[in-house]
Scaffold this active site. Sequence first.
Site, short mmCIF file in Angstrom:
data_model
loop_
_atom_site.label_atom_id
_atom_site.label_comp_id
_atom_site.label_asym_id
_atom_site.label_seq_id
_atom_site.Cartn_x
_atom_site.Cartn_y
_atom_site.Cartn_z
N LYS A 117 51.53 39.51 33.70
CA LYS A 117 51.23 39.98 35.06
C LYS A 117 52.23 41.05 35.47
CE LYS A 117 48.99 35.67 36.43
NZ LYS A 117 49.06 34.36 37.07
N GLN A 120 53.45 31.25 40.41
CA GLN A 120 52.73 30.74 39.24
C GLN A 120 52.63 29.23 39.30
OE1 GLN A 120 51.20 32.65 37.02
NE2 GLN A 120 50.53 31.00 35.68
N ASP A 168 46.22 35.63 45.12
CA ASP A 168 45.53 34.64 44.29
C ASP A 168 44.22 34.20 44.95
OD1 ASP A 168 46.64 33.82 41.80
OD2 ASP A 168 48.32 32.86 42.82
N1 GUN Z 1 48.18 29.15 36.85
C1 GUN Z 1 47.07 29.28 36.07
N2 GUN Z 1 46.25 30.23 36.57
C2 GUN Z 1 46.84 30.71 37.68
C3 GUN Z 1 46.50 31.72 38.63
O1 GUN Z 1 45.44 32.36 38.56
N3 GUN Z 1 47.40 31.92 39.63
C4 GUN Z 1 48.55 31.22 39.74
N4 GUN Z 1 49.36 31.48 40.78
N5 GUN Z 1 48.91 30.28 38.88
C5 GUN Z 1 48.05 30.04 37.86
#
Ligand code: GUN
Length: 294
Positions: free
Chosen positions: A54, A98, A121
């Site tokens: 990311k 995350q 998100d």
């Molecule tokens: N953990 C697994 N997928 C995601 C996501 O799309 N966003 C976040 N913040 N954590 C995750």
Amino acid sequence: MAARILDGKAIAKSVRDGIRVKIEAMRADGMRAPGLAVVMVGSDPASAIYVRNKRAACQEAGMHSVAHDLPEDTHEMELLRLIEALNGDTEIDGILVQLPVPKHISAEKVIRTIAVAKDVDGFQPENLGLLAQRRPRLRPCTPYGVMKMLAHAGIEVRGMDAIIVGQSNIVGRPMMLELLMQAATTTICHSATRDLAAHVRRADILVAAIGKAELIRGDWIKDGAVVIDVGMNRLPSGKLVGDVEFATASQRASWITPVPGGVGPMTIAMLMQNTLESAQRRLGVVTSAASGAA
Ligand code: GUN
């Protein structure tokens, strides 16, 4: 029928390239770059890979990327204070924490603390509610990415029987809302579903998001179905596989996503898209792309 591959890696690259061009145009107009803060608590190896990807995509697109790596034993209050500081930071348009967070921290409190306007998100109840009412603003990245892939391939889901396997807040539920918004007939299957195979057999489009290696057998797939595999499971051999048996499913489907290189890269591309849209809204950039249309 041998399926055509929905190449998420290539589609995601074209999305990211488009975002980079838009950011260059904003910069040329004297605006600041969109800013994304990615927060990670602890050192879960899978999360560390996602977070690294990311942050790299952010920098490649010309965004301002802020990294906060906190130790596993961080107090919940310390994390909430950091989020509040980021909420008030005028250089930051998106905040991502995350998940999963360590057990002593409430993921719900974390999500609720992120400013709705910076919730890239799309996990805040308000953003999910807007999607449920067909007025999407910040949309959960994985389902948004799936819709983008379908649009890119010219797949029209209107009237299709869409079967979603997995009812998570992150994927299954918003995926249902996205498909419903495009007039598919939607069903979510989950651990209490009585006859999973029967549901999968009638799917014109199947979205598998359960996190169980090859649980969906290839011979359950209807001829000509569109198969979207959100799963990412590592076998003891080290091989990565999805939730669907790819080799047999790809003999029956019309389109199928590979694992890896399918949905995964799209999730990151749509995080960039959400951050761009959030920045455009904050900076008052008028653009039809800011509507977030798939
Ligand atoms: N953990 C697994 N997928 C995601 C996501 O799309 N966003 C976040 N913040 N954590 C995750």
